[in-house]
Design a protein around this motif. Structure first.
Motif, PDB file in Angstrom:
ATOM      1  N   GLY A 100      19.578   0.751 -11.604  1.00  0.00           N
ATOM      2  CA  GLY A 100      19.797  -0.263 -10.578  1.00  0.00           C
ATOM      3  C   GLY A 100      19.216   0.082  -9.228  1.00  0.00           C
ATOM      4  O   GLY A 100      19.376  -0.677  -8.264  1.00  0.00           O
ATOM      5  N   GLN A 101      18.518   1.222  -9.147  1.00  0.00           N
ATOM      6  CA  GLN A 101      17.938   1.671  -7.889  1.00  0.00           C
ATOM      7  C   GLN A 101      16.409   1.586  -7.941  1.00  0.00           C
ATOM      8  O   GLN A 101      15.818   1.425  -8.999  1.00  0.00           O
ATOM      9  N   ARG A 102      15.819   1.703  -6.772  1.00  0.00           N
ATOM     10  CA  ARG A 102      14.368   1.827  -6.717  1.00  0.00           C
ATOM     11  C   ARG A 102      13.949   3.186  -7.267  1.00  0.00           C
ATOM     12  O   ARG A 102      14.729   4.154  -7.227  1.00  0.00           O
ATOM     13  N   TYR A 103      12.739   3.257  -7.781  1.00  0.00           N
ATOM     14  CA  TYR A 103      12.241   4.510  -8.343  1.00  0.00           C
ATOM     15  C   TYR A 103      12.246   5.607  -7.282  1.00  0.00           C
ATOM     16  O   TYR A 103      11.764   5.407  -6.170  1.00  0.00           O
ATOM     17  N   ARG A 104      12.812   6.752  -7.634  1.00  0.00           N
ATOM     18  CA  ARG A 104      12.933   7.909  -6.735  1.00  0.00           C
ATOM     19  C   ARG A 104      13.684   7.565  -5.452  1.00  0.00           C
ATOM     20  O   ARG A 104      13.373   8.054  -4.363  1.00  0.00           O
ATOM     21  N   GLY A 105      14.687   6.705  -5.615  1.00  0.00           N
ATOM     22  CA  GLY A 105      15.570   6.383  -4.499  1.00  0.00           C
ATOM     23  C   GLY A 105      14.841   5.730  -3.352  1.00  0.00           C
ATOM     24  O   GLY A 105      14.083   4.779  -3.540  1.00  0.00           O
ATOM     25  N   SER A 106      15.062   6.262  -2.172  1.00  0.00           N
ATOM     26  CA  SER A 106      14.463   5.653  -0.984  1.00  0.00           C
ATOM     27  C   SER A 106      13.095   6.233  -0.649  1.00  0.00           C
ATOM     28  O   SER A 106      12.399   5.710   0.227  1.00  0.00           O
ATOM     29  N   LEU A 107      12.669   7.289  -1.372  1.00  0.00           N
ATOM     30  CA  LEU A 107      11.425   7.959  -1.013  1.00  0.00           C
ATOM     31  C   LEU A 107      10.218   7.039  -1.146  1.00  0.00           C
ATOM     32  O   LEU A 107       9.451   6.862  -0.193  1.00  0.00           O
ATOM     33  N   ILE A 108      10.029   6.465  -2.327  1.00  0.00           N
ATOM     34  CA  ILE A 108       8.855   5.629  -2.551  1.00  0.00           C
ATOM     35  C   ILE A 108       8.846   4.411  -1.629  1.00  0.00           C
ATOM     36  O   ILE A 108       7.822   4.116  -0.997  1.00  0.00           O
ATOM     37  N   PRO A 109       9.959   3.670  -1.482  1.00  0.00           N
ATOM     38  CA  PRO A 109       9.929   2.535  -0.540  1.00  0.00           C
ATOM     39  C   PRO A 109       9.575   2.948   0.880  1.00  0.00           C
ATOM     40  O   PRO A 109       8.817   2.252   1.570  1.00  0.00           O
ATOM     41  N   GLN A 110      10.077   4.088   1.341  1.00  0.00           N
ATOM     42  CA  GLN A 110       9.768   4.539   2.701  1.00  0.00           C
ATOM     43  C   GLN A 110       8.284   4.836   2.858  1.00  0.00           C
ATOM     44  O   GLN A 110       7.652   4.441   3.849  1.00  0.00           O
ATOM     45  N   LEU A 111       7.738   5.545   1.870  1.00  0.00           N
ATOM     46  CA  LEU A 111       6.324   5.891   1.964  1.00  0.00           C
ATOM     47  C   LEU A 111       5.447   4.656   1.772  1.00  0.00           C
ATOM     48  O   LEU A 111       4.399   4.533   2.405  1.00  0.00           O
ATOM     49  N   ALA A 112       5.875   3.754   0.899  1.00  0.00           N
ATOM     50  CA  ALA A 112       5.100   2.530   0.683  1.00  0.00           C
ATOM     51  C   ALA A 112       5.003   1.715   1.958  1.00  0.00           C
ATOM     52  O   ALA A 112       3.970   1.089   2.243  1.00  0.00           O
ATOM     53  N   GLN A 113       6.059   1.743   2.750  1.00  0.00           N
ATOM     54  CA  GLN A 113       6.040   0.980   3.999  1.00  0.00           C
ATOM     55  C   GLN A 113       4.982   1.511   4.956  1.00  0.00           C
ATOM     56  O   GLN A 113       4.435   0.758   5.760  1.00  0.00           O
ATOM     57  N   GLN A 114       4.669   2.804   4.865  1.00  0.00           N
ATOM     58  CA  GLN A 114       3.621   3.363   5.724  1.00  0.00           C
ATOM     59  C   GLN A 114       2.259   2.738   5.414  1.00  0.00           C
ATOM     60  O   GLN A 114       1.362   2.753   6.256  1.00  0.00           O
ATOM     61  N   TYR A 115       2.110   2.222   4.221  1.00  0.00           N
ATOM     62  CA  TYR A 115       0.852   1.596   3.808  1.00  0.00           C
ATOM     63  C   TYR A 115       0.954   0.064   3.813  1.00  0.00           C
ATOM     64  O   TYR A 115       0.055  -0.612   3.324  1.00  0.00           O
ATOM     65  N   GLY A 116       2.048  -0.440   4.335  1.00  0.00           N
ATOM     66  CA  GLY A 116       2.210  -1.887   4.408  1.00  0.00           C
ATOM     67  C   GLY A 116       2.471  -2.541   3.066  1.00  0.00           C
ATOM     68  O   GLY A 116       2.155  -3.724   2.874  1.00  0.00           O
ATOM     69  N   ILE A 117       3.046  -1.797   2.135  1.00  0.00           N
ATOM     70  CA  ILE A 117       3.324  -2.335   0.798  1.00  0.00           C
ATOM     71  C   ILE A 117       4.687  -3.008   0.798  1.00  0.00           C
ATOM     72  O   ILE A 117       5.718  -2.352   0.925  1.00  0.00           O
ATOM     73  N   GLU A 118       4.701  -4.315   0.679  1.00  0.00           N
ATOM     74  CA  GLU A 118       5.941  -5.086   0.646  1.00  0.00           C
ATOM     75  C   GLU A 118       5.982  -5.867  -0.666  1.00  0.00           C
ATOM     76  O   GLU A 118       5.083  -6.660  -0.947  1.00  0.00           O
ATOM     77  N   VAL A 119       6.997  -5.636  -1.475  1.00  0.00           N
ATOM     78  CA  VAL A 119       7.019  -6.217  -2.820  1.00  0.00           C
ATOM     79  C   VAL A 119       8.278  -7.047  -3.065  1.00  0.00           C
ATOM     80  O   VAL A 119       8.699  -7.234  -4.206  1.00  0.00           O
ATOM     81  N   GLU A 120       8.877  -7.534  -1.998  1.00  0.00           N
ATOM     82  CA  GLU A 120      10.048  -8.396  -2.147  1.00  0.00           C
ATOM     83  C   GLU A 120       9.608  -9.850  -2.213  1.00  0.00           C
ATOM     84  O   GLU A 120       8.633 -10.259  -1.578  1.00  0.00           O
ATOM     85  N   GLY A 121      10.339 -10.631  -2.994  1.00  0.00           N
ATOM     86  CA  GLY A 121      10.085 -12.062  -3.052  1.00  0.00           C
ATOM     87  C   GLY A 121       8.741 -12.392  -3.687  1.00  0.00           C
ATOM     88  O   GLY A 121       8.241 -11.698  -4.559  1.00  0.00           O
ATOM     89  N   ASP A 122       8.133 -13.470  -3.218  1.00  0.00           N
ATOM     90  CA  ASP A 122       6.870 -13.956  -3.779  1.00  0.00           C
ATOM     91  C   ASP A 122       5.713 -13.313  -3.004  1.00  0.00           C
ATOM     92  O   ASP A 122       5.093 -13.918  -2.133  1.00  0.00           O
ATOM     93  N   PHE A 123       5.407 -12.069  -3.318  1.00  0.00           N
ATOM     94  CA  PHE A 123       4.422 -11.318  -2.553  1.00  0.00           C
ATOM     95  C   PHE A 123       3.024 -11.471  -3.158  1.00  0.00           C
ATOM     96  O   PHE A 123       2.862 -11.912  -4.297  1.00  0.00           O
ATOM     97  N   ASP A 124       2.023 -11.082  -2.401  1.00  0.00           N
ATOM     98  CA  ASP A 124       0.627 -11.133  -2.838  1.00  0.00           C
ATOM     99  C   ASP A 124       0.363  -9.901  -3.713  1.00  0.00           C
ATOM    100  O   ASP A 124       0.159  -8.800  -3.212  1.00  0.00           O
ATOM    101  N   GLN A 125       0.366 -10.099  -5.016  1.00  0.00           N
ATOM    102  CA  GLN A 125       0.250  -8.966  -5.931  1.00  0.00           C
ATOM    103  C   GLN A 125      -1.054  -8.201  -5.746  1.00  0.00           C
ATOM    104  O   GLN A 125      -1.065  -6.959  -5.767  1.00  0.00           O
ATOM    105  N   ILE A 126      -2.150  -8.906  -5.580  1.00  0.00           N
ATOM    106  CA  ILE A 126      -3.442  -8.240  -5.476  1.00  0.00           C
ATOM    107  C   ILE A 126      -3.532  -7.418  -4.196  1.00  0.00           C
ATOM    108  O   ILE A 126      -3.926  -6.242  -4.212  1.00  0.00           O
ATOM    109  N   ALA A 127      -3.132  -7.996  -3.074  1.00  0.00           N
ATOM    110  CA  ALA A 127      -3.202  -7.283  -1.799  1.00  0.00           C
ATOM    111  C   ALA A 127      -2.287  -6.062  -1.799  1.00  0.00           C
ATOM    112  O   ALA A 127      -2.672  -4.977  -1.339  1.00  0.00           O
ATOM    113  N   MET A 128      -1.071  -6.215  -2.325  1.00  0.00           N
ATOM    114  CA  MET A 128      -0.125  -5.097  -2.315  1.00  0.00           C
ATOM    115  C   MET A 128      -0.553  -4.002  -3.293  1.00  0.00           C
ATOM    116  O   MET A 128      -0.375  -2.811  -3.020  1.00  0.00           O
TER     117      MET A 128
END
Length: 267
Positions: A100-128
């Motif tokens: 029920g958690q994100r992969y590797r807890g909060s680590l991957i989401p935090q690092l992904a944010q540094q690259y502008g990776i947002e995957v909530e809702g109806d996101f642009d799959q190709i750009a992300m």
């Protein structure tokens, strides 16, 4: 170093070097079935009995003896680098895991944010995905902002640890020709319980973790994305004979040369 990522049946009929995102759940369940006549109840990655794993201290001597003696048939399975990295993105970056958690807890989401990776809702799959690919390249080439994850690190790296420490593969096959390759392995060993591949389900433990891919594979890879893919997976394309020029072609272009694999990965 030993043989990390290596599994073996309890009967010592076969040794398998796991390569993440390459049908490892199905292969592990087939190995388990071939000894016990039934599948492991749950994700085979969680099994702590009924199958030898290098990660289990009590299994290491048995695996070491089998591999070093070369008396037990050994194999692995690989996948097209384009589809493998896409699978890693949708599963590990976009998806919610079994707990029920994100992969590797909060680590991957935090690092992904540094690259502008947002995957909530109806996101642009190709750009992300292309932003994730830059992140994956940085982890592999520069080990920043984290060490490379096993799910997107190069397959040649996984395969090589087995060779470099004295192992020898009798077969390396492709997920894209799974039944053919797995049948060759079964034909090469003696199993306690016969395995009918036609009746074996596919155990895709990551299925449903993330959103479905909304575009053809080739749409995700522009010239820059292909450049990054070549930078990090050059050996995978060369050793396992996949088509770098056409991301839309998942099939290998030629046969894997086991002698070349052992020669190039032994160092």
């Amino acid at each position: 170093m030993g043989f990390p990522g290596t599994w073996m049946t309890e009967s010592k009929s076969v040794v398998y070097r796991v390569v993440p995102k390459c049908a490892c759940s199905t292969i592990g369940q087939i190995m388990y079935f071939s000894d016990h006549g039934h599948f492991y109840d749950g994700d085979i990655h969680d099994a702590r009995e009924g199958i030898h794993k290098w990660a289990q201290d009590e299994s290491q001597s048995a695996i070491m003896d089998a591999v070093r003696s070369k008396g037990t048939f050994a194999f692995t399975c690989v996948r097209n680098p384009y589809t493998r990295i896409l699978s890693s993105f949708f599963d590990k970056i976009c998806g919610v895991q079994r707990n029920g958690q994100r992969y590797r807890g909060s680590l991957i989401p935090q690092l992904a944010q540094q690259y502008g990776i947002e995957v909530e809702g109806d996101f642009d799959q190709i750009a992300m995905f292309r932003r994730f690919l830059l992140f994956a390249r940085d982890t592999i080439r520069f080990r920043k902002p984290m060490d490379p994850d096993i799910h997107w690190s190069a397959q040649a790296g996984h395969v090589s640890t087995f060779v470099a420490n004295g192992g020898h593969y009798g077969r390396i096959f492709w997920t894209e020709k799974f039944d053919e390759g797995m049948q060759d392995v079964l034909n090469s060993i003696h199993v306690k319980v016969p395995v009918d591949l036609a009746s074996i389900p596919r155990f895709n433990e990551s299925e449903g973790h993330g959103p479905r891919r909304a575009h053809p594979v080739e749409d995700f890879f522009d010239d820059l994305a292909k450049h990054l893919i070549w930078e990090i997976y050059k050996r995978d394309f060369e050793l396992f004979r996949y088509d770098f020029e056409n991301p839309g072609n998942p099939m290998p272009l030629g046969e894997i040369d086991l002698d070349e694999v052992h020669r190039r990965l032994a160092g």
